[in-house]
Scaffold this motif. Structure first.
Motif, mmCIF file in Angstrom:
data_model
loop_
_atom_site.group_PDB
_atom_site.id
_atom_site.type_symbol
_atom_site.label_atom_id
_atom_site.label_comp_id
_atom_site.label_asym_id
_atom_site.label_seq_id
_atom_site.Cartn_x
_atom_site.Cartn_y
_atom_site.Cartn_z
ATOM 1 N N UNK A 68 0.943 -1.519 -0.437
ATOM 2 C CA UNK A 68 -0.022 0.099 0.062
ATOM 3 C C UNK A 68 0.696 1.478 0.014
ATOM 4 N N UNK A 69 0.545 2.397 -0.654
ATOM 5 C CA UNK A 69 1.428 3.580 -0.816
ATOM 6 C C UNK A 69 0.528 4.563 -0.401
ATOM 7 N N UNK A 70 0.804 5.210 0.099
ATOM 8 C CA UNK A 70 -0.550 6.764 1.120
ATOM 9 C C UNK A 70 0.359 7.143 0.919
ATOM 10 N N UNK A 71 -0.044 9.049 0.174
ATOM 11 C CA UNK A 71 0.425 10.104 0.373
ATOM 12 C C UNK A 71 -0.242 10.740 1.776
ATOM 13 N N UNK A 72 1.104 11.066 1.813
ATOM 14 C CA UNK A 72 1.603 11.931 3.669
ATOM 15 C C UNK A 72 1.527 13.459 2.784
ATOM 16 N N UNK A 73 0.261 13.890 3.206
ATOM 17 C CA UNK A 73 0.879 15.798 2.440
ATOM 18 C C UNK A 73 0.816 16.822 3.636
ATOM 19 N N UNK A 74 1.341 16.464 4.824
ATOM 20 C CA UNK A 74 1.764 17.549 6.030
ATOM 21 C C UNK A 74 1.135 18.744 5.120
ATOM 22 N N UNK A 104 -2.730 13.186 -4.792
ATOM 23 C CA UNK A 104 -2.841 11.373 -5.051
ATOM 24 C C UNK A 104 -1.714 10.725 -5.423
ATOM 25 N N UNK A 105 -1.638 9.401 -5.669
ATOM 26 C CA UNK A 105 -0.758 8.349 -6.293
ATOM 27 C C UNK A 105 -1.020 7.274 -6.565
ATOM 28 N N UNK A 106 -0.582 7.522 -8.153
ATOM 29 C CA UNK A 106 -1.192 5.775 -9.212
ATOM 30 C C UNK A 106 0.074 5.480 -9.297
ATOM 31 N N UNK A 107 0.186 3.916 -9.132
ATOM 32 C CA UNK A 107 0.659 3.456 -9.797
ATOM 33 C C UNK A 107 0.606 2.807 -10.949
ATOM 34 N N UNK A 108 1.844 2.516 -11.505
ATOM 35 C CA UNK A 108 1.519 1.672 -12.961
ATOM 36 C C UNK A 108 3.370 1.636 -13.487
ATOM 37 N N UNK A 109 2.974 0.419 -13.378
ATOM 38 C CA UNK A 109 4.574 -0.742 -13.640
ATOM 39 C C UNK A 109 6.131 -0.070 -12.488
ATOM 40 N N UNK A 110 7.112 -0.110 -12.910
ATOM 41 C CA UNK A 110 7.745 -0.179 -11.647
ATOM 42 C C UNK A 110 7.678 2.089 -11.671
ATOM 43 N N UNK A 111 6.501 2.638 -11.840
ATOM 44 C CA UNK A 111 6.605 3.654 -11.327
ATOM 45 C C UNK A 111 5.054 4.235 -10.124
ATOM 46 N N UNK A 112 5.684 5.320 -9.323
ATOM 47 C CA UNK A 112 5.036 6.150 -9.033
ATOM 48 C C UNK A 112 4.176 7.862 -9.452
ATOM 49 N N UNK A 113 3.253 7.463 -9.680
ATOM 50 C CA UNK A 113 2.864 9.328 -10.287
ATOM 51 C C UNK A 113 2.226 9.761 -8.976
ATOM 52 N N UNK A 114 2.779 11.283 -8.864
ATOM 53 C CA UNK A 114 2.280 11.845 -7.613
ATOM 54 C C UNK A 114 1.709 12.962 -8.138
ATOM 55 N N UNK A 115 0.606 13.362 -7.074
ATOM 56 C CA UNK A 115 0.516 15.051 -7.647
ATOM 57 C C UNK A 115 0.061 16.032 -6.564
ATOM 58 N N UNK A 116 1.256 16.710 -6.915
ATOM 59 C CA UNK A 116 1.851 17.852 -5.691
ATOM 60 C C UNK A 116 0.744 19.127 -5.707
#
Length: 305
Positions: free
Chosen positions: A184-190, A221-233
């Protein structure tokens, strides 16, 4: 292939054909005709914020943050059928069987919405200010992120009983799973601190945080595709691509006040609430290749193949 766009500032759901660019829209109406006035000069608004696609029933559900409602849209003629009260500030939701489970930020609860009966049949108390809700097929559990409690709750999807929790970093918001469902990948926004956020990497076999990855300011937000994570800042106004093996990062500007992220094939679709458009980003080259003009304040996105 269509993309559906929730326009929070205009109570409009747009449908855009990604192949022909043809578009139409459905207007959302309040369940009680008492929309929330944002200020003395504004129109009253429902605030469509998140979208849930129900291909089996040919319906689209809009969660409306300002008037605390869910709207049902018929996809056959693309008209809004009805709006109903669902809970205080519905942040997000998922379908599970014949129900839609909605996290309500202002009442620290999950509403259980019966799709066939078209009504809320119960609520479940969760942690403080829940933000996201996702379902893990392998473990048959629902995960809820509680932003003010700094924790992830694990919930049985049939009894709705809380079975465990995971402590995480500050202000957890968005979540996603690995393809094997074991991580599980969790965004911690601080959120209010002004410092950069992080991703907590959680092993679901041990329910322990096994690593952290730094990202930009106020990631949502975070999304996973293959060997990468994509994060919206959301405060950096960037989409960040993270190589999970090398930990190398690439960023691209994705519009002012980015609201939502979808990934399909080699493209990321990012709504920009302040620029009234959806940017289409080539995630191999990490550059904006196209954009879709929208109505006011685009937020939630759904792609229907």
């Amino acid at each position: 292939m269509y993309i559906y766009i929730a326009n929070m500032g205009e109570d409009v759901i747009e449908r855009v054909n990604l192949e022909t660019n043809y578009r139409d829209f459905a207007k959302i109406k309040s369940y009680n005709n008492k929309h929330l006035p944002l200020n003395v000069y504004s129109k009253y608004l429902c605030g469509p914020h998140r979208l849930i696609l129900d291909k089996q029933r040919q319906k689209l559900y809009s969660l409306n943050a300002y008037d605390n409602s869910i709207s049902i849209i018929n996809l056959e003629d693309f008209t809004s059928e009805i709006s109903l009260y669902v809970g205080n500030y519905p942040n997000n939701g998922i379908m599970h069987g014949d129900y839609i489970l909605v996290v309500n930020g202002d009442s620290d609860s999950i509403s259980i919405f019966d799709i066939e009966e078209k009504k809320v049949i119960g609520q479940v108390k969760v942690g403080s200010f829940p933000q996201d809700i996702i379902y893990n097929e392998k473990y048959d559990l629902i995960f809820v992120s509680n932003m003010n409690s700094d924790e992830i709750l694990l919930i049985d999807p049939y009894s709705y009983r809380i079975v465990d929790f995971i402590g995480t970093g500050a202000r957890p918001i968005g979540m996603t799973f690995s393809e094997d469902w074991d991580c599980l990948y969790v965004i911690n926004s601080y959120f209010e601190t002004g410092i950069n956020g992080k991703i907590s990497v959680i092993n679901l076999q041990s329910l322990k945080v096994t690593g952290e990855i730094g990202v930009g300011k106020v990631p949502t937000m975070v999304r996973k595709k293959e060997n990468f994570l994509y994060v919206l800042n959301s405060c950096s106004n960037t989409l960040c691509k993270i190589d999970l093996f090398t930990k190398q990062k690439k960023e691209v500007y994705c519009g002012y006040a980015p609201g939502y992220l979808c990934i399909l094939d080699k493209y990321a679709y990012v709504s920009s609430a302040e620029e009234n458009k959806v940017n289409i980003i080539d995630i191999d080259e990490m550059r904006v290749v196209k954009f879709i003009e929208t109505r006011k304040e685009p937020q939630g996105l759904v792609i229907d193949l």
